[in-house]
Design an enzyme around this catalytic site. Structure first.
Site, PDB file in Angstrom:
ATOM      1  CB  SER A 170      11.845  10.573 -19.102  1.00 17.36           C
ATOM      2  OG  SER A 170      10.926  10.644 -18.054  1.00 17.36           O
ATOM      3  CG  ASP A 176       8.502   8.392 -19.671  1.00 18.68           C
ATOM      4  OD1 ASP A 176       9.538   8.000 -20.243  1.00 18.68           O
ATOM      5  OD2 ASP A 176       8.520   9.029 -18.608  1.00 18.68           O
TER       6      ASP A 176
END
Length: 313
Positions: free
Chosen positions: A51, A181
């Site tokens: 991320s 993610d």
């Protein structure tokens, strides 16, 4: 790619957690590490990120100094996090990846990289890597980054659904991936990086050195609730995502300790702050608050300086 070093130098890993805007803390730590060791891509043989950590890891791997990455964060990350609707957040993230990474593919990296994403369909991690030597299987058909662009992989790693839309990537061979993610499977990617080093690349655990950097731990912020239905639901979902990522982070670090203990020397930097004024979450967009995280990151480094010098110099 990083040069191959003789046995006199350990194999060095830099692992960077996810955490949205709290990546400002990570950059504060890295600023001090860069000050003692010089360009980060020259000091680390393998850089992993999830991320926000994937953004930073990729920029480090491309040779950017920390000050340049901080400037990019101050300009772009605030815009991404300020947007409320998933469509606007996703558009801002797409603009960030396009402007920062342009059309570069994985051949542009100066050191080996791992970018952690979640394959939404198979419910498994999908890790974009630079070298076939990092492959556990199917090395003969390995293509760096699955043939995708750096910006695509980074965008996918940051797509914290449902606050961002999932990222669909189509490889040059026509394979289609729906990705989200990387924090859903490994918000702290250190174990994946150690697995690359010890199992794929064949380094003895005692020959590996790991610098694992989190985003800090903070009180939950109090947000003003404008609408009894929509906003309460939104805030609950944000807090649930935040808690999920924090639990994932801690469990991965606990598992690393159980599996490797002192066999793989590791410095883990992610300090906890309890002061009410430090309350924040991954969607923070107050630049004054984010600058405080940057400063806390720089201060956090000091406690670990002797060990980091032993690792890197």
């Amino acid at each position: 790619m990083a040069a191959t070093h003789g046995s006199e130098r350990p194999f060095r890993i830099l692992s960077l957690d996810g955490g949205g805007a709290k990546g400002f803390y990570t950059l504060g730590v890295l600023k001090e590490i860069e000050a003692i060791g010089g360009p980060l891509w020259q000091r680390f043989d393998l850089v992993y990120g999830t991320s926000t950590g994937a953004i930073i890891a990729s920029l480090v791997g491309l040779g950017h100094p920390v000050d340049d990455i901080l400037a990019l964060y101050r300009e772009h990350v605030v815009k991404v996090m300020r947007s409320l609707l998933p469509s606007k957040k996703t558009a801002a993230l797409d603009a960030l990846s396009a402007e920062v990474f342009k059309d570069q593919d994985f051949s542009a990296f100066k050191t080996d990289i791992g970018i952690v994403c979640t394959d939404w369909d198979s419910e498994r991690p999908k890790i974009f890597k630079t070298s076939k030597h990092q492959a556990y299987r199917q090395a003969a058909s390995f293509v760096p980054g699955f043939g995708c662009k750096i910006g695509e992989a980074v965008h996918a790693s940051c797509s914290a659904y449902p606050f961002f839309w999932k990222k669909t990537i189509v490889s040059p061979t026509g394979e289609r991936y729906e990705l989200a993610d990387g924090g859903f499977c490994a918000n702290n990617p250190t174990l994946y990086a150690i697995a690359d080093a010890t199992h794929a690349l064949g380094h003895a655990p005692e020959h590996v050195r790991v610098v694992s950097i989190g985003v800090g731990e903070y009180p939950t912020p109090r947000r003003h609730v404008f609408h009894p239905g929509r906003w309460i639901g939104y805030l609950f979902t944000v807090r649930l995502l935040q808690k999920t990522l924090e639990i994932n982070t801690q469990s991965m670090d606990q598992l690393r300790t159980v599996l490797f203990g002192d066999d793989v020397p590791t410095v883990r930097i992610s300090k906890a702050y309890t002061e009410p004024e430090m309350a924040t979450d991954l969607f923070e967009h107050d630049l004054e608050k984010l600058d405080k995280l940057w400063q806390r990151g720089r201060r956090s480094y000091a406690e670990f300086e002797p060990q980091l010098k032993a690792f890197l110099l």
